[in-house]
Write a protein that holds these residues in place. Structure first.
Motif, PDB file in Angstrom:
ATOM      1  N   VAL A   1     -19.344  15.197  17.010  1.00 21.67           N
ATOM      2  CA  VAL A   1     -20.680  14.701  17.369  1.00 21.67           C
ATOM      3  C   VAL A   1     -20.906  13.333  16.732  1.00 21.67           C
ATOM      4  O   VAL A   1     -21.436  12.412  17.368  1.00 21.67           O
ATOM      5  CB  VAL A   1     -21.761  15.697  16.919  1.00 21.67           C
ATOM      6  N   MET A   2     -20.488  13.171  15.479  1.00 23.02           N
ATOM      7  CA  MET A   2     -20.644  11.886  14.797  1.00 23.02           C
ATOM      8  C   MET A   2     -19.903  10.775  15.529  1.00 23.02           C
ATOM      9  O   MET A   2     -20.413   9.663  15.684  1.00 23.02           O
ATOM     10  CB  MET A   2     -20.131  11.989  13.361  1.00 23.02           C
ATOM     11  N   GLU A   3     -18.720  11.067  15.987  1.00 22.76           N
ATOM     12  CA  GLU A   3     -17.950  10.073  16.725  1.00 22.76           C
ATOM     13  C   GLU A   3     -18.633   9.694  18.028  1.00 22.76           C
ATOM     14  O   GLU A   3     -18.640   8.523  18.426  1.00 22.76           O
ATOM     15  CB  GLU A   3     -16.544  10.601  16.982  1.00 22.76           C
ATOM     16  N   SER A   4     -19.217  10.675  18.700  1.00 20.86           N
ATOM     17  CA  SER A   4     -19.918  10.386  19.966  1.00 20.86           C
ATOM     18  C   SER A   4     -21.161   9.549  19.720  1.00 20.86           C
ATOM     19  O   SER A   4     -21.496   8.655  20.514  1.00 20.86           O
ATOM     20  CB  SER A   4     -20.289  11.686  20.685  1.00 20.86           C
ATOM     21  N   LEU A   5     -21.847   9.794  18.599  1.00 17.40           N
ATOM     22  CA  LEU A   5     -23.032   9.007  18.255  1.00 17.40           C
ATOM     23  C   LEU A   5     -22.648   7.573  17.912  1.00 17.40           C
ATOM     24  O   LEU A   5     -23.334   6.626  18.321  1.00 17.40           O
ATOM     25  CB  LEU A   5     -23.762   9.647  17.076  1.00 17.40           C
ATOM     26  N   GLU A   6     -21.565   7.407  17.175  1.00 17.90           N
ATOM     27  CA  GLU A   6     -21.112   6.053  16.824  1.00 17.90           C
ATOM     28  C   GLU A   6     -20.709   5.276  18.071  1.00 17.90           C
ATOM     29  O   GLU A   6     -20.975   4.077  18.181  1.00 17.90           O
ATOM     30  CB  GLU A   6     -19.962   6.123  15.832  1.00 17.90           C
ATOM     31  N   LYS A   7     -20.085   5.957  19.012  1.00 17.02           N
ATOM     32  CA  LYS A   7     -19.718   5.297  20.273  1.00 17.02           C
ATOM     33  C   LYS A   7     -20.973   4.876  21.030  1.00 17.02           C
ATOM     34  O   LYS A   7     -21.041   3.775  21.592  1.00 17.02           O
ATOM     35  CB  LYS A   7     -18.887   6.266  21.124  1.00 17.02           C
TER      36      LYS A   7
END
Length: 451
Positions: free
Chosen positions: A160-166
């Motif tokens: 989820v963190m990676e998707s938010l950063e993207k």
């Protein structure tokens, strides 16, 4: 045990350097725990010398003629065999006996062991040190858990963190279910904050009353520090510290000295503000007269907002019962104050110096960021009318400032409208100051000066 960015920093430090590491920062932000975690993970023998708990430990250094004598005394005092290359010697609470810092150069030069230091109030204490061992000791300031660390601690996945950063990097809308869930995480963070002991209490119990009790204990420790370490100014400092919540709740959020005593002048109170800043318990955000680089040149030292170092401690200073009100979104609460405190705390932890802009004609912009010789204004909006920002529009319209982009942090989803990026408040997780990696090479033309 909570995973933190500081853990990786410590590991990288000792993997690449034999110099000592000094962790600074406010009380209870997790400095001691971080050193202990590293020693355990690295399989090192940890000798922990706490100058607050053991007042006699300073005798190890007093009158010592050389490093060998210090190490011999250390081994004898603690009945420990120091293992070359395998022992990490940790000086904790060094503000109690700051002279130990002057020995660091010689200890590191001797080369047999690793060294770490930590303590609170070091921004205050180290000014009196005779000799700081430049080149032999790295210094790292530790802050409370930031929003990303907190979210991961309460169970938000790395995916989820990676998707938010993207979404942040590419300015893409966040999935609505994820977006709403992250706003709930923010609401929880506003109450709990980032003090490791408080976060761990919440993880262990989910009991907000237990959380509040732990926060009150930390606030009491801060007040004890004020009384203990600066007796000459303790009444002024305690009064300033106690006024932070009410001043942030005021309409313009600026710290107004006349609210303390109309006959006091800033010059008389300045030491108190500096003490709170250096102790790490308050975050001053200074006004600038122009939103131009470098911001430091137009900074006003007497006009500022004063934020709490931890938004959870700020919430704990408000009235009893605020927890359920905030979690339910009670419209009677001034979320603007706690939202701004959250952003100030995040930005400071991510390497930014804190500035805001206020002008009678143009209005006030909450924060100004300086990166790559450019200014990026940041507005913080806690309500539904987050697209209404007159002051920000005025600043963007002024050709003298040449500002190309701005950020509005709000409860809405990601979108861009012309120069403005509207970003959910939780995207402050990714607003990190980037260090310059490109070498800045300059060679003057000295034609005619060489033989």
């Amino acid at each position: 045990m909570i995973d933190r960015d500081i853990d990786k920093f410590i590991e990288n430090h000792y993997n690449s350097s034999k110099s000592a590491l000094l962790l600074t920062g406010a009380r209870q932000v997790g400095k001691t725990l971080a050193i202990r975690k590293y020693a355990q993970k690295a399989g090192l023998d940890l000798l922990e010398i706490n100058f607050y708990e053991d007042k006699d430990a300073r005798r190890i250094f007093e009158g010592a003629r050389n490093v060998q004598e210090v190490l011999f005394r250390m081994s004898a005092y603690y009945h420990r065999t120091l293992q070359k290359g395998k022992t990490l010697i940790f000086f904790d609470e060094v503000q109690v006996y700051a002279d130990v810092v002057t020995w660091v150069k010689f200890l590191v030069e001797e080369g047999s062991f690793l060294y770490a230091l930590s303590g609170s109030l070091l921004g205050v204490t180290l000014r009196s040190i005779r000799s700081i061992p430049v080149g032999f000791m790295a210094v790292k300031e530790v802050f409370p858990l930031d929003l990303r660390e907190f979210a991961q601690a309460v169970g938000v996945s790395e995916q989820v963190m990676e998707s938010l950063e993207k979404a942040w990097t590419e300015c893409l809308p966040v999935d609505e279910v994820v977006h709403e869930s992250m706003l709930r995480i923010v609401a929880l963070y506003l109450l709990i904050g980032g003090m490791p002991a408080v976060v761990q209490t919440y993880i262990d119990t989910n009991d907000l009353h237990a959380v509040r009790k732990k926060q009150d204990e930390i606030l009491q420790l801060y007040r004890w520090d004020i009384a203990q370490y600066d007796p000459g100014n303790k009444l002024y400092i305690d009064e300033i510290f106690s006024l932070i919540p009410s001043e942030l709740n005021a309409k313009n959020k600026r710290f107004i000295l006349k609210n303390m005593n109309e006959h006091r002048q800033y010059s008389r109170m300045e030491k108190g503000f500096i003490w709170l800043k250096d102790a790490g318990v308050a975050l001053p955000t200074y006004n600038v007269s122009e939103p131009k680089v470098p911001l430091k040149l137009s900074e006003s030292r007497s006009l500022f907002k004063l934020f709490q170092n931890d938004v959870g401690l700020l919430a704990a200073q408000y009235a009893e019962g605020i927890a359920l009100q905030m979690l339910s979104g009670d419209a009677n609460i001034n979320y603007g104050a706690v939202y701004e405190n959250l952003v100030a705390q995040e930005l400071r932890a991510h390497g930014w110096h804190l500035y805001y802009y206020n002008n009678k004609k143009q209005g006030e912009v909450d924060f100004l960021l300086e990166q790559d010789n450019k200014i990026v204004p940041v507005e913080v909006k806690s309500g539904k009318d987050y697209q209404r920002h007159v002051a920000l529009n005025n600043v963007l319209a002024c050709t003298d400032y040449s500002i190309r982009s701005a950020v509005v942090l709000c409860n809405g989803n990601m979108k861009r409208q012309k120069q403005i990026v509207y970003a959910p408040i939780y995207m402050t997780m990714f607003m990190r100051k980037q260090s310059a990696e490109t070498p800045l090479i300059y060679k003057p033309d000295i034609t005619g000066l060489t033989s």
